[in-house]
Enzyme design. Sequence first.
Site, PDB file in Angstrom:
ATOM      1  N   PHE A 111       4.542 -24.706  35.304  1.00  0.00           N
ATOM      2  CA  PHE A 111       4.809 -24.213  36.149  1.00  0.00           C
ATOM      3  C   PHE A 111       5.419 -22.823  36.331  1.00  0.00           C
ATOM      4  O   PHE A 111       5.193 -22.178  36.182  1.00  0.00           O
ATOM      5  CB  PHE A 111       4.313 -24.790  37.271  1.00  0.00           C
ATOM      6  N   LYS A 112       7.155 -23.181  35.388  1.00  0.00           N
ATOM      7  CA  LYS A 112       8.010 -22.327  36.017  1.00  0.00           C
ATOM      8  C   LYS A 112       7.658 -21.263  34.932  1.00  0.00           C
ATOM      9  O   LYS A 112       8.368 -20.186  34.824  1.00  0.00           O
ATOM     10  CB  LYS A 112       9.351 -22.793  34.733  1.00  0.00           C
ATOM     11  N   ASP A 113       6.880 -20.946  34.403  1.00  0.00           N
ATOM     12  CA  ASP A 113       6.014 -20.352  32.776  1.00  0.00           C
ATOM     13  C   ASP A 113       5.970 -19.069  34.515  1.00  0.00           C
ATOM     14  O   ASP A 113       6.317 -17.531  33.700  1.00  0.00           O
ATOM     15  CB  ASP A 113       4.742 -20.359  32.489  1.00  0.00           C
TER      16      ASP A 113
END
Length: 497
Positions: A111-113
Amino acid sequence: MNYYSTRDKSLEVSAPYTIVNGISKEGGLFVPASLPDIRTKLSVFINMGYTELATEILSLFLEDFSKQEIEQMVKATYTSAAFKSSAITPIKRIAPDLYTLELFHGPTLAFKDIALQILPRLLTESLKKTKHEKQALILVATSGDTGKAALEGFAGVAGVKLVTFYPHGGVSDMQYRQMATQTGDNVDVIAVEGNFDDTQTGVKKIFGNKEQNEKVYELGYTFSSANSINWGRLLPQIVYYFSAYKQMIDARAISQGEPINVAVPTGNFGNILAAFYAKQMGLPIKKLICASNKNDVLVDFFNKHTYNAKRKFYKTISPSMDILVSSNLERLLFEATGRDDKRTLELMNQLSSEGKYSITEKEAELLSSFYSGYCNDEKTTKTIKNVWKKYGYLMDTHTAVAQYVYEKYIEATGDYTPAIIVSTASPYKFGKDVLSAIAGEESVKDLNEFEIADKLSQFTGTELPTQITKLKDAPIIHKTVCEKEKMFDEVINWLSK
Ligand SMILES: *Cc1c(COP(=O)(O)O)cnc(C)c1O
């Protein structure tokens, strides 16, 4: 909109300043001077696609950027090509009134993208707007996912250099592969002898060291941060909660105005804080379910109102949540204390001198919108298996922690409000633990991470993401391991190469 430091409200700065600097000079975190109220706009928001929604929400917080500038950045970032999905963050129904919000379709499968794909654009623009003459030097401490997402976001970006530090042996095989094979002259990857907290503390120490700041300044750089304490990381995460709400309406799970619950696998408290901000802005979220792994420092905080970081550190199969000091909690404290900077400073000073602090009953009132629980490795494994068997849905180890704590929440409250389990990583990123959970430990024996990924795909009939296949033939480029005291020296070595 201007921003305050959580430790000194007399410091008022602009959005570009917060994005360039990451953290305030006296160690505080930047927070918006006020949170916009979107209640009257909700009916408009729920008719928007992801990029429109992101443009609207980012614009509310980034007054120094024109709407066109924001729209341009957003449209270049959130493409269905980069996120392999036109919804960018699609929801999937796994049971009646239970959905997952899949945040892992970006280039690094975590999810950091969502934030780190847009942060380089925000940062480059912010450097221009603050008329900075230096290049940004970003240091990242990662428990696995941030590192690769930051590398992927910043590789090749002009005017920025980035060094990623990760705990040696503290990340999954696939995470290691992803980072060690990273190309790009402006980025470097270093393993640190220590755990994630040592790594994060090492980076924080460098940021706070005057001499070291001066040294890099002389070399032509100014420090910046891509960790989730940077406002530029948090802000893009608010968007997907609105997107999820819209998709729940589209799926007829709720009608406009009806509440939802969200369960978030939590480490540094960034993702769930974005949900909290969305709630404060007026998105109908009822409960924020904060799920920890065996590193359950937040569970004690929510239940006993004491934060005590002095405890054993556990390595778990959800390594991106192996954290004892949840940095973003400081922003929640700031809200819980009624935006009292002196009190926040006092609590943070206690944390650094004594390793713990307690809040008052009154301060704890705001915490009542949270439910908190933890899940150990054994339960994580069982949950992956159960969810697969019962619903045919494949979860990664982090998502399974949230699912388990959500089930505990249901048992404790009987609250069946339509809910979202926030899914933070692709099961393929943690293939070994996922496959052994559903097919038994024997199934992964003697297999390397790519063979495991293939087997997982065959066994479950789910698609092997191309992001994994691409890694297979990529050469290992980064091999440096350093002692935790030598992190700064390594940075200087690399800059002088
Ligand atoms: C970073 C991460 C988390 C924790 O998110 P926070 O914002 O730090 O709370 C959970 N799951 C995965 C897969 C992550 O990469």
